[in-house]
Design a protein around this motif. Structure first.
Motif, PDB file in Angstrom:
ATOM      1  N   PRO A  51       0.800  -1.235   0.000  1.00  0.00           N
ATOM      2  CA  PRO A  51       0.000   0.000   0.000  1.00  0.00           C
ATOM      3  C   PRO A  51       0.830   1.282   0.000  1.00  0.00           C
ATOM      4  O   PRO A  51       0.496   2.226  -0.696  1.00  0.00           O
ATOM      5  N   GLU A  52       1.946   1.315   0.751  1.00  0.00           N
ATOM      6  CA  GLU A  52       2.728   2.551   0.816  1.00  0.00           C
ATOM      7  C   GLU A  52       3.403   2.854  -0.522  1.00  0.00           C
ATOM      8  O   GLU A  52       3.538   4.020  -0.897  1.00  0.00           O
ATOM      9  N   ARG A 103       2.170   1.856  -3.546  1.00  0.00           N
ATOM     10  CA  ARG A 103       1.051   2.235  -4.416  1.00  0.00           C
ATOM     11  C   ARG A 103       0.644   3.686  -4.158  1.00  0.00           C
ATOM     12  O   ARG A 103       0.476   4.471  -5.091  1.00  0.00           O
ATOM     13  N   GLU A 104       0.516   4.059  -2.891  1.00  0.00           N
ATOM     14  CA  GLU A 104       0.106   5.425  -2.561  1.00  0.00           C
ATOM     15  C   GLU A 104       1.167   6.445  -2.963  1.00  0.00           C
ATOM     16  O   GLU A 104       0.837   7.550  -3.389  1.00  0.00           O
ATOM     17  N   SER A 147       0.341   9.440  -5.470  1.00  0.00           N
ATOM     18  CA  SER A 147       0.639  10.810  -5.028  1.00  0.00           C
ATOM     19  C   SER A 147       1.566  11.505  -6.019  1.00  0.00           C
ATOM     20  O   SER A 147       1.374  12.684  -6.338  1.00  0.00           O
ATOM     21  N   LEU A 176      -7.350   0.880  -7.661  1.00  0.00           N
ATOM     22  CA  LEU A 176      -7.059   1.583  -6.413  1.00  0.00           C
ATOM     23  C   LEU A 176      -8.154   1.204  -5.426  1.00  0.00           C
ATOM     24  O   LEU A 176      -9.342   1.188  -5.783  1.00  0.00           O
ATOM     25  N   GLU A 178     -10.783   3.228  -0.324  1.00  0.00           N
ATOM     26  CA  GLU A 178     -10.325   4.197   0.687  1.00  0.00           C
ATOM     27  C   GLU A 178      -9.285   5.155   0.114  1.00  0.00           C
ATOM     28  O   GLU A 178      -9.245   6.324   0.496  1.00  0.00           O
ATOM     29  N   THR A 179      -8.470   4.691  -0.815  1.00  0.00           N
ATOM     30  CA  THR A 179      -7.487   5.572  -1.459  1.00  0.00           C
ATOM     31  C   THR A 179      -8.202   6.571  -2.364  1.00  0.00           C
ATOM     32  O   THR A 179      -7.868   7.761  -2.378  1.00  0.00           O
TER      33      THR A 179
END
Length: 184
Positions: A120-121, A123-124, A128, A151, A154-155
């Motif tokens: 997740p980190e 991907r985010e 971003s 995605l 929640e993202t």
């Protein structure tokens, strides 16, 4: 020059987790991913071009080579892309580095990265980076093989994004669906 297929297979065998596909994207998927691009699209950035199937489609839509920037990590794909697409900028750094190397105002970010298989980190960080360089009405285009957007909900909510789902591209191995994300 090595063929796309031979290079793809060699890299898949050497690093299956990074390549993360069983076959190169089809031309049909490439056309679906690049729908709406043209000579007036402004700068375009591509994350994870691999052997350049989407790159070919971006240029075929009329985007000038000088308006296209690629971010690719693979040590063999990078020189292949540089040779195959003269005039296109190719960076051998993670997509998360895009804000450091590309100015704001990008019209479209096309991504061939396997977002759902990433932590997740990571991907985010990629998402971003994409929205840090996109123009206010710019779009992030991503495909997935699964039944849901690439995605997590929640993202999408946390970033205030809207998502448009394209048609399923059956002429791809495996079949894929294209999604377009914009700021809400």
């Amino acid at each position: 020059m090595t063929s796309d297929i031979a290079l793809f297979r060699r890299r898949l065998l050497k690093n299956p987790r990074q390549v993360s596909a069983i076959a190169p994207s089809s031309r049909t998927l490439a056309r679906a991913m690049t729908l709406g691009l043209g000579p007036r699209s402004g700068p375009v950035v591509e994350f994870g071009p691999g052997t350049g199937r989407f790159t070919e489609a971006i240029l075929a839509r009329g985007v000038l080579p000088r308006d296209l920037t690629l971010f690719e990590l693979d040590e063999e794909f990078v020189p292949y892309l540089r040779q195959k697409f003269p005039g296109v900028t190719v960076h051998q750094v993670p997509a998360q580095e895009a804000p450091r190397l590309v100015g704001q105002g990008v019209g479209t970010v096309i991504s061939g990265l396997p977002l759902l298989s990433m932590p997740p980190e990571v991907r985010e960080g990629i998402i971003s980076a994409a929205f840090a360089i996109l123009a206010p009405r710019g779009r992030f285009v991503q495909f997935t093989y699964g039944p849901r957007p690439p995605l997590p909900p929640e993202t999408i909510t946390a970033l205030g994004l809207t998502v448009g789902k394209g048609n399923k591209v059956w002429a791809n191995l495996p079949p894929a669906t294209v999604y377009r994300f914009r700021r809400g």
